[in-house]
Design a protein around this motif. Structure first.
Motif, PDB file in Angstrom:
ATOM      1  N   PHE A 153       0.855  15.339   5.294  1.00 55.49           N
ATOM      2  CA  PHE A 153       0.013  14.144   5.380  1.00 55.49           C
ATOM      3  C   PHE A 153       0.555  13.035   4.477  1.00 55.49           C
ATOM      4  O   PHE A 153       0.749  11.887   4.906  1.00 55.49           O
ATOM      5  CB  PHE A 153      -1.416  14.527   4.988  1.00 55.49           C
ATOM      6  CG  PHE A 153      -2.373  13.380   4.873  1.00 55.49           C
ATOM      7  CD1 PHE A 153      -2.619  12.545   5.960  1.00 55.49           C
ATOM      8  CD2 PHE A 153      -3.048  13.136   3.691  1.00 55.49           C
ATOM      9  CE1 PHE A 153      -3.517  11.495   5.858  1.00 55.49           C
ATOM     10  CE2 PHE A 153      -3.951  12.089   3.580  1.00 55.49           C
ATOM     11  CZ  PHE A 153      -4.181  11.266   4.667  1.00 55.49           C
ATOM     12  N   PHE A 154       0.838  13.382   3.229  1.00 58.12           N
ATOM     13  CA  PHE A 154       1.312  12.364   2.287  1.00 58.12           C
ATOM     14  C   PHE A 154       2.751  11.943   2.603  1.00 58.12           C
ATOM     15  O   PHE A 154       3.094  10.766   2.467  1.00 58.12           O
ATOM     16  CB  PHE A 154       1.205  12.890   0.844  1.00 58.12           C
ATOM     17  CG  PHE A 154      -0.193  12.841   0.312  1.00 58.12           C
ATOM     18  CD1 PHE A 154      -0.655  11.717  -0.338  1.00 58.12           C
ATOM     19  CD2 PHE A 154      -1.069  13.902   0.501  1.00 58.12           C
ATOM     20  CE1 PHE A 154      -1.967  11.647  -0.801  1.00 58.12           C
ATOM     21  CE2 PHE A 154      -2.377  13.851   0.037  1.00 58.12           C
ATOM     22  CZ  PHE A 154      -2.822  12.712  -0.618  1.00 58.12           C
ATOM     23  N   ALA A 155       3.564  12.900   3.034  1.00 60.50           N
ATOM     24  CA  ALA A 155       4.962  12.558   3.357  1.00 60.50           C
ATOM     25  C   ALA A 155       5.015  11.586   4.530  1.00 60.50           C
ATOM     26  O   ALA A 155       5.835  10.658   4.551  1.00 60.50           O
ATOM     27  CB  ALA A 155       5.744  13.824   3.684  1.00 60.50           C
ATOM     28  N   GLY A 156       4.134  11.789   5.498  1.00 63.07           N
ATOM     29  CA  GLY A 156       4.126  10.909   6.666  1.00 63.07           C
ATOM     30  C   GLY A 156       3.659   9.503   6.347  1.00 63.07           C
ATOM     31  O   GLY A 156       3.980   8.550   7.056  1.00 63.07           O
ATOM     32  N   ALA A 157       2.872   9.389   5.267  1.00 65.53           N
ATOM     33  CA  ALA A 157       2.307   8.076   4.926  1.00 65.53           C
ATOM     34  C   ALA A 157       3.174   7.317   3.926  1.00 65.53           C
ATOM     35  O   ALA A 157       2.998   6.109   3.775  1.00 65.53           O
ATOM     36  CB  ALA A 157       0.902   8.253   4.351  1.00 65.53           C
ATOM     37  N   ARG A 158       4.066   8.026   3.253  1.00 59.21           N
ATOM     38  CA  ARG A 158       4.855   7.357   2.209  1.00 59.21           C
ATOM     39  C   ARG A 158       6.347   7.425   2.545  1.00 59.21           C
ATOM     40  O   ARG A 158       6.939   8.517   2.529  1.00 59.21           O
ATOM     41  CB  ARG A 158       4.601   8.019   0.855  1.00 59.21           C
ATOM     42  CG  ARG A 158       3.186   7.823   0.365  1.00 59.21           C
ATOM     43  CD  ARG A 158       3.110   7.963  -1.124  1.00 59.21           C
ATOM     44  NE  ARG A 158       1.734   7.810  -1.588  1.00 59.21           N
ATOM     45  CZ  ARG A 158       1.166   6.634  -1.851  1.00 59.21           C
ATOM     46  NH1 ARG A 158       1.838   5.528  -1.680  1.00 59.21           N
ATOM     47  NH2 ARG A 158      -0.078   6.576  -2.275  1.00 59.21           N
ATOM     48  N   PRO A 159       6.947   6.285   2.800  1.00 66.23           N
ATOM     49  CA  PRO A 159       8.366   6.274   3.210  1.00 66.23           C
ATOM     50  C   PRO A 159       9.297   6.833   2.151  1.00 66.23           C
ATOM     51  O   PRO A 159      10.398   7.277   2.475  1.00 66.23           O
ATOM     52  CB  PRO A 159       8.647   4.783   3.439  1.00 66.23           C
ATOM     53  CG  PRO A 159       7.321   4.126   3.546  1.00 66.23           C
ATOM     54  CD  PRO A 159       6.352   4.948   2.782  1.00 66.23           C
ATOM     55  N   THR A 160       8.888   6.805   0.889  1.00 60.35           N
ATOM     56  CA  THR A 160       9.782   7.256  -0.178  1.00 60.35           C
ATOM     57  C   THR A 160       9.563   8.719  -0.550  1.00 60.35           C
ATOM     58  O   THR A 160      10.210   9.219  -1.471  1.00 60.35           O
ATOM     59  CB  THR A 160       9.550   6.389  -1.439  1.00 60.35           C
ATOM     60  OG1 THR A 160       8.148   6.325  -1.693  1.00 60.35           O
ATOM     61  CG2 THR A 160      10.100   4.994  -1.255  1.00 60.35           C
ATOM     62  N   ARG A 199       7.518   9.289  -5.081  1.00 61.71           N
ATOM     63  CA  ARG A 199       8.520   8.332  -5.588  1.00 61.71           C
ATOM     64  C   ARG A 199       8.133   6.895  -5.242  1.00 61.71           C
ATOM     65  O   ARG A 199       8.967   6.071  -4.838  1.00 61.71           O
ATOM     66  CB  ARG A 199       9.912   8.646  -5.048  1.00 61.71           C
ATOM     67  CG  ARG A 199      10.484   9.949  -5.563  1.00 61.71           C
ATOM     68  CD  ARG A 199      11.980   9.868  -5.872  1.00 61.71           C
ATOM     69  NE  ARG A 199      12.439  11.102  -6.476  1.00 61.71           N
ATOM     70  CZ  ARG A 199      13.181  12.015  -5.849  1.00 61.71           C
ATOM     71  NH1 ARG A 199      13.567  11.822  -4.613  1.00 61.71           N
ATOM     72  NH2 ARG A 199      13.553  13.119  -6.471  1.00 61.71           N
ATOM     73  N   ALA A 225       0.809  -1.235   0.000  1.00 61.64           N
ATOM     74  CA  ALA A 225       0.000   0.000   0.000  1.00 61.64           C
ATOM     75  C   ALA A 225       0.841   1.283   0.000  1.00 61.64           C
ATOM     76  O   ALA A 225       0.578   2.188  -0.803  1.00 61.64           O
ATOM     77  CB  ALA A 225      -0.979  -0.013   1.168  1.00 61.64           C
ATOM     78  N   PRO A 226       1.869   1.386   0.853  1.00 61.61           N
ATOM     79  CA  PRO A 226       2.629   2.648   0.842  1.00 61.61           C
ATOM     80  C   PRO A 226       3.422   2.849  -0.443  1.00 61.61           C
ATOM     81  O   PRO A 226       3.882   3.957  -0.718  1.00 61.61           O
ATOM     82  CB  PRO A 226       3.591   2.496   2.036  1.00 61.61           C
ATOM     83  CG  PRO A 226       3.081   1.355   2.827  1.00 61.61           C
ATOM     84  CD  PRO A 226       2.366   0.456   1.875  1.00 61.61           C
ATOM     85  N   GLY A 227       3.582   1.783  -1.217  1.00 57.65           N
ATOM     86  CA  GLY A 227       4.393   1.867  -2.423  1.00 57.65           C
ATOM     87  C   GLY A 227       3.596   2.010  -3.700  1.00 57.65           C
ATOM     88  O   GLY A 227       4.160   1.969  -4.786  1.00 57.65           O
TER      89      GLY A 227
END
Lengths: 248, 309
Positions: B103-110, B151, B79-81
């Protein structure tokens, strides 16, 4: 299955914690505004009524009980409508969102119940200092002399159930749309209706032979807890099946 | 296990129905990891539905969707990818753009915040404004910002650039290509503006009425046809008897796209008569393949435009 090199997600803070922070932030402005208005309104109304009647016998703060429950209920519906789709689009699972939203809504309900209890106690102390009696105009179960524990036992579950019921109503609307969501209201609203119904009938706190107020409060809390758990489980199950539709 | 930059996608017999409407009909498809794949199709061909299934926005009526070898539905690993950006947004409309980025930066490790800031500057987006107050073009630009800065190992951009003006669209294409080269991953680009994006594409998938009409790498696809440019009479004589995909005329000069390869003798004859030969534009091939008259068995039509001198 493959293992990508350049762009694979690495380690990061728990998605649930991140979602929780975002959802609590969504509740924060409403919490601030609501309780500022309650305090200001009670502080303004009390001297006015005292000047007219010579004394104040009702709890103005207690009037916030109904308002608080319904505001939380509505806020939870909005929370699901706004944040569920965005959370999935941001790369979270529905399960993550469900967990975070339950903690956020339940925690906010707990906070509001405690805040109302504190304000009722403060107001009661003021009235006593001014030589007034206090009774609660709303169907608040504990009497003017009830302990802080009885107040908490009545007020906290009501707010928590209100918030969780709002999530359930909101997610069913998301899942099945407007018509079916409205038709399902007798079921989705049932948790809050049950707790309000028993509360306003004063079932749990009506003195019956051999039942102390403490026992009745415990039964009330336990009943509300069971209702909350059932509503939360249903909410989570429904949330995990929600389709993210296009908004255009 | 093999090391590849990005997630691959597999669809096996995927059907998606909406009531009586069949949006996808038994689709079998492979999207190679680490490529930019163009997802092309007319309106209602099933492009958006396909993107929604891959991103686990919905589940298929039947069939199997796999992302990096796993079912993406409620999959905590994939999901995060997976990042699907649709024209409709899927952002927090009443939160400021900078809060949305958080919000999006916190949810997506990349997620790359610095790159997001660059793109915000590129598209002249004010971090203090709210998505609900943005024009269609600025909303598209913000979606692109999130999509590229995430990314994600699998990024699906579904018609995201349609609201942009031409300079912004070309800025987007340049940014996408530069970032893809620096950070290879799987990108699926859905668009009607085939002429603009075809230079970006490595693979092409053409959907038509919910079915896969064609899936091929772009270079070999371009080699399946040829564009012939030169004096009108010479061009007409050369393409006689061939499958014409598209025609453009400018005064006495014509450019005609034909399907099928040329023999060495054909090439020599073309050069002898002063004709220029070039690769087939994907747009012409797309129009030809998805022409309803061709699909229904009627005489194939071809696009013709005339530019008056």
């Amino acid at each position: 299955m493959t293992t990508a090199t350049a762009t694979r997600p690495g380690t990061q803070a728990s998605p649930t914690r991140h979602a929780l922070r975002v959802l609590l932030r969504a509740f924060r402005p409403l919490t601030t505004w609501f309780w500022v208005i309650v305090v200001v309104a009670a502080a303004a109304a009390t001297p006015v009524v005292a000047a007219v009647n010579g004394e104040v016998e009702i709890s103005f703060v207690g009037l916030a009980r109904q308002g608080g429950i319904w505001v939380l209920f509505a806020m939870s519906i909005v929370l699901v409508a706004v944040h569920l789709s965005a959370s999935v689009a941001a790369g979270m699972t529905r399960r993550t969102f469900a967990r975070a939203s339950l903690v956020a809504a339940g925690g906010t309900g707990l906070l509001w119940g405690v805040l109302l209890t504190v304000l009722v106690l403060v107001e009661r102390a003021v009235h006593r200092a001014l030589g007034w009696d206090t009774h609660l105009a709303d169907a608040l179960l504990p009497d003017p002399t009830s302990s802080v524990w009885l107040l908490l036992a009545e007020l906290v579950p009501m707010h928590v159930v209100g918030a969780v019921t709002g999530l359930l109503v909101g997610v069913v609307y998301q899942r099945v749309g407007g018509w079916w969501g409205t038709l399902a209201l007798p079921l989705t609203f049932l948790p809050l209706a049950l707790v309000i119904g028993t509360d306003e009938a004063q079932v749990a706190f009506v003195p019956v032979d051999g039942v102390t107020p403490g026992t009745a409060a415990a039964v009330h809390v336990l009943g509300a807890l069971l209702v909350t758990v059932a509503a939360a489980a249903t909410y989570t199950a429904v949330a995990r099946t929600v389709v993210v539709r296009s908004t255009t | 296990m093999t090391a590849t930059p990005g997630y691959g996608v597999t669809l096996r017999g995927v059907t998606q129905r909406f009531g009586d409407t069949v949006a996808l009909d038994g689709v079998d498809l492979e999207i190679r990891p680490g490529t930019i794949t163009g997802l092309l199709g007319r309106n209602g061909s099933g492009k958006t539905t396909l993107g929604s299934l891959v991103a686990a926005f919905r589940r298929p009526t039947s069939g199997q969707v796999l992302v990096d070898g796993e079912d993406p539905w409620e999959n905590e690993r994939t999901a995060p990818g997976v990042c699907l950006v649709r024209e409709s947004g899927d952002v927090l409309d009443e939160d400021r753009l900078r809060d949305n980025l958080d919000f999006f930066a916190g949810a997506r490790p990349t997620f790359d915040r610095a790159f997001a800031a660059e793109l915000m500057d590129l598209f002249e987006l004010d971090p203090k404004s709210k998505p609900s107050k943005l024009s269609r073009g600025k909303k598209s630009a913000f979606g692109i910002t999130i999509g590229l800065a995430s990314r994600a190992p699998l990024t699906v951009l579904d018609e995201v650039h349609l609201g942009l003006d031409a300079p912004s669209r070309y800025a987007f294409y340049d940014a996408l290509l530069a970032d893809y080269l620096a950070h290879p991953r799987t990108i699926v680009l859905s668009s009607h503006l085939i002429e603009e994006i075809e230079r970006l594409l490595e693979d092409v998938v053409v959907l038509d009425r919910g079915r896969v009409l064609l899936t091929q790498d772009a270079d070999s696809l371009r080699a399946e046809g040829v564009s012939v440019t030169g004096p009108q009479d010479a061009v007409d004589a050369f393409v006689a008897g061939r499958t014409v995909l598209g025609t453009q005329r400018l005064g006495r000069t014509a450019q005609v796209t034909v399907r099928g390869g040329l023999t060495d003798a054909d090439v020599a004859r073309a050069r002898a008569t002063g004709l220029d030969l070039g690769p087939v534009p994907l747009q012409d091939l797309f129009v030809h393949l998805t022409d309803p008259r061709r699909r229904d068995g009627a005489a194939p039509a071809h696009a013709e435009s005339e530019v008056l001198p």
